[in-house]
Design a protein around this motif. Structure first.
Motif, PDB file in Angstrom:
ATOM      1  N   ALA A  65     -35.871 -16.753  -3.680  1.00 24.15           N
ATOM      2  CA  ALA A  65     -37.122 -16.453  -2.982  1.00 24.15           C
ATOM      3  C   ALA A  65     -37.861 -17.751  -2.726  1.00 24.15           C
ATOM      4  CB  ALA A  65     -37.982 -15.526  -3.830  1.00 24.15           C
ATOM      5  N   ASP A  66     -38.063 -18.099  -1.464  1.00 25.94           N
ATOM      6  CA  ASP A  66     -38.951 -19.216  -1.132  1.00 25.94           C
ATOM      7  C   ASP A  66     -40.370 -18.682  -1.173  1.00 25.94           C
ATOM      8  OD1 ASP A  66     -36.361 -20.195  -0.306  1.00 25.94           O
ATOM      9  OD2 ASP A  66     -37.397 -21.684   0.926  1.00 25.94           O
ATOM     10  N   PHE A  67     -41.227 -19.328  -1.974  1.00 26.69           N
ATOM     11  CA  PHE A  67     -42.574 -18.810  -2.215  1.00 26.69           C
ATOM     12  C   PHE A  67     -43.621 -19.859  -1.857  1.00 26.69           C
ATOM     13  CE2 PHE A  67     -46.346 -18.288  -4.839  1.00 26.69           C
ATOM     14  CZ  PHE A  67     -46.630 -16.941  -4.681  1.00 26.69           C
ATOM     15  N   SER A 125     -37.810 -26.022   2.335  1.00 30.23           N
ATOM     16  CA  SER A 125     -37.274 -24.753   2.821  1.00 30.23           C
ATOM     17  C   SER A 125     -36.254 -25.017   3.925  1.00 30.23           C
ATOM     18  CB  SER A 125     -38.401 -23.858   3.335  1.00 30.23           C
ATOM     19  OG  SER A 125     -39.255 -24.568   4.212  1.00 30.23           O
ATOM     20  N   CYS A 126     -35.274 -24.110   4.032  1.00 30.49           N
ATOM     21  CA  CYS A 126     -34.274 -24.268   5.093  1.00 30.49           C
ATOM     22  C   CYS A 126     -34.953 -24.100   6.462  1.00 30.49           C
ATOM     23  CB  CYS A 126     -33.110 -23.295   4.899  1.00 30.49           C
ATOM     24  SG  CYS A 126     -33.512 -21.546   4.947  1.00 30.49           S
ATOM     25  N   ASP A 127     -34.418 -24.780   7.446  1.00 33.02           N
ATOM     26  CA  ASP A 127     -34.961 -24.715   8.807  1.00 33.02           C
ATOM     27  C   ASP A 127     -33.799 -24.790   9.787  1.00 33.02           C
ATOM     28  OD1 ASP A 127     -34.270 -27.474   8.879  1.00 33.02           O
ATOM     29  OD2 ASP A 127     -36.243 -27.993   8.078  1.00 33.02           O
ATOM     30  N   ARG A 130     -31.495 -27.725   9.447  1.00 29.94           N
ATOM     31  CA  ARG A 130     -30.565 -27.655   8.314  1.00 29.94           C
ATOM     32  C   ARG A 130     -29.297 -26.898   8.711  1.00 29.94           C
ATOM     33  NH1 ARG A 130     -28.208 -29.489   4.002  1.00 29.94           N
ATOM     34  NH2 ARG A 130     -28.452 -28.373   2.034  1.00 29.94           N
ATOM     35  N   TYR A 131     -29.487 -25.792   9.427  1.00 24.09           N
ATOM     36  CA  TYR A 131     -28.307 -24.986   9.802  1.00 24.09           C
ATOM     37  C   TYR A 131     -27.483 -25.690  10.874  1.00 24.09           C
ATOM     38  CZ  TYR A 131     -30.106 -21.456   6.737  1.00 24.09           C
ATOM     39  OH  TYR A 131     -30.539 -20.810   5.603  1.00 24.09           O
ATOM     40  N   HIS A 132     -28.151 -26.389  11.773  1.00 27.26           N
ATOM     41  CA  HIS A 132     -27.387 -27.150  12.771  1.00 27.26           C
ATOM     42  C   HIS A 132     -26.566 -28.232  12.085  1.00 27.26           C
ATOM     43  CE1 HIS A 132     -30.218 -25.881  16.308  1.00 27.26           C
ATOM     44  NE2 HIS A 132     -29.393 -24.923  15.938  1.00 27.26           N
ATOM     45  N   ASN A 142     -34.177 -18.692   9.182  1.00 23.97           N
ATOM     46  CA  ASN A 142     -34.458 -19.740   8.205  1.00 23.97           C
ATOM     47  C   ASN A 142     -35.838 -19.531   7.593  1.00 23.97           C
ATOM     48  OD1 ASN A 142     -36.480 -21.705   9.698  1.00 23.97           O
ATOM     49  ND2 ASN A 142     -34.918 -21.102  11.220  1.00 23.97           N
ATOM     50  N   CYS A 143     -36.013 -20.068   6.385  1.00 28.71           N
ATOM     51  CA  CYS A 143     -37.242 -19.810   5.629  1.00 28.71           C
ATOM     52  C   CYS A 143     -38.461 -20.444   6.286  1.00 28.71           C
ATOM     53  CB  CYS A 143     -37.091 -20.318   4.201  1.00 28.71           C
ATOM     54  SG  CYS A 143     -35.913 -19.350   3.219  1.00 28.71           S
ATOM     55  N   THR A 144     -38.290 -21.585   6.946  1.00 26.23           N
ATOM     56  CA  THR A 144     -39.428 -22.237   7.601  1.00 26.23           C
ATOM     57  C   THR A 144     -39.986 -21.354   8.710  1.00 26.23           C
ATOM     58  OG1 THR A 144     -38.554 -24.403   7.044  1.00 26.23           O
ATOM     59  CG2 THR A 144     -40.120 -24.307   8.868  1.00 26.23           C
ATOM     60  N   SER A 206     -36.916 -14.122   1.750  1.00 27.70           N
ATOM     61  CA  SER A 206     -35.574 -13.913   1.200  1.00 27.70           C
ATOM     62  C   SER A 206     -34.659 -14.893   1.926  1.00 27.70           C
ATOM     63  CB  SER A 206     -35.093 -12.480   1.451  1.00 27.70           C
ATOM     64  OG  SER A 206     -35.832 -11.552   0.707  1.00 27.70           O
ATOM     65  N   CYS A 207     -34.336 -15.982   1.246  1.00 28.55           N
ATOM     66  CA  CYS A 207     -33.665 -17.109   1.917  1.00 28.55           C
ATOM     67  C   CYS A 207     -32.372 -16.653   2.621  1.00 28.55           C
ATOM     68  CB  CYS A 207     -33.353 -18.205   0.912  1.00 28.55           C
ATOM     69  SG  CYS A 207     -32.553 -19.634   1.683  1.00 28.55           S
ATOM     70  N   PRO A 208     -32.250 -16.979   3.928  1.00 32.62           N
ATOM     71  CA  PRO A 208     -31.087 -16.538   4.711  1.00 32.62           C
ATOM     72  C   PRO A 208     -29.851 -17.441   4.568  1.00 32.62           C
ATOM     73  CG  PRO A 208     -33.012 -16.996   6.112  1.00 32.62           C
ATOM     74  CD  PRO A 208     -33.252 -17.634   4.788  1.00 32.62           C
ATOM     75  N   MET A 209     -29.880 -18.355   3.583  1.00 35.94           N
ATOM     76  CA  MET A 209     -28.739 -19.273   3.454  1.00 35.94           C
ATOM     77  C   MET A 209     -27.451 -18.492   3.164  1.00 35.94           C
ATOM     78  SD  MET A 209     -27.266 -22.185   3.460  1.00 35.94           S
ATOM     79  CE  MET A 209     -28.545 -23.438   3.636  1.00 35.94           C
TER      80      MET A 209
HETATM   81 ZN   LIG Z   1     -34.061 -20.688   2.971  1.00 37.13          ZN
END
Ligand SMILES: [Zn+2]
Length: 230
Positions: A65-67, A125-127, A130-132, A142-144, A206-209
């Motif tokens: 959980a990113d909070f 947080s992932c953005d 990060r995924y690219h 992404n969490c951002t 809910s982090c989508p990683m």
């Molecule tokens: Zn994330």
């Protein structure tokens, strides 16, 4: 989902998902004691009054959980990891710890943690970037963006993207200075309770990683559950 073009508005997401259109209420005020689901890959914002306690449940045990928490009165004041660590003289908070803002004032107290207490305070947080970097083509939740959308959904706007408190994320610094990327050690049903010390807006993503194993060895994002108690 859309694949947004670059823009210079920190509050605008690079793409969207259902977070943008599914707030818990128009201004984020929760119904006390109701169980809210934060769906896998999405986020929710909760408006907390000082004294209320928010419980975040790791229902399936393996979900990070990113909070974030922002002052209700002044969103320039927010829960800050780089201010928290020197305040605690620890890498991560434990039960009884006050969680401080970038103005070094308590915004929440972590009152109860039924998990082994492994949480991260270091990792952004992932953005979409990060995924690219990880090889994703096109948009990826992404969490951002989840933070941006969760705030927009209650009529607020992210002015900046603070480092989150990454509940259950198991990325411990190593003696040689490196950072390990491990699966969570939490168990299904583990929960964290935090009492608001000022009126604030809390956001849980809910982090989508689904590429690295931070959400478990099967790298499958899952839902979290949240309640607010008086
Ligand atoms: Zn994330």
């Amino acid at each position: 989902m859309s694949h947004g073009e670059p823009n210079n508005d920190q509050g605008a997401p690079d793409g969207t998902n259902a977070t943008l259109s599914s707030p818990i209420s128009p201004d984020g005020t929760p119904i006390l004691d109701r169980t809210y689901e934060v769906p896998a890959r999405e986020a929710l914002a909760f408006r907390l009054t000082a004294g209320q306690t928010i419980r975040i449940v790791n229902t399936f045990g393996s979900q990070v959980a990113d909070f974030w928490a922002f002052s209700e009165e002044d969103p320039r004041e927010y829960l800050s990891m780089e201010h928290l660590r020197p305040s605690l003289k620890r890498m991560a908070p434990k039960a009884g710890d006050k969680l401080v803002t970038n103005r070094r004032r308590p915004i929440l107290t972590l009152t109860t943690d039924t998990s082994p207490g492994v949480h991260d305070t270091l990792i952004a947080s992932c953005d979409i970037h990060r995924y690219h970097q990880l090889g994703v083509d096109g948009y990826h939740d992404n969490c951002t963006d989840n933070l941006r959308m969760a705030l927009l959904a209650i009529g607020r706007r992210a002015r900046e993207i603070p480092c989150p408190l990454n509940l259950w994320m198991n990325t411990p610094p190593q003696p040689d200075g490196s950072i390990a990327w491990l699966e969570p050690v939490s168990k299904p049903g583990d929960s964290v309770d935090m009492r608001a010390e000022m009126n604030c807006i809390a956001v849980i993503s809910s982090c989508p990683m689904d590429i690295l194993p931070i959400n478990g060895v099967d790298a499958t994002p899952r839902a979290l559950h949240v309640m607010v108690h008086a």
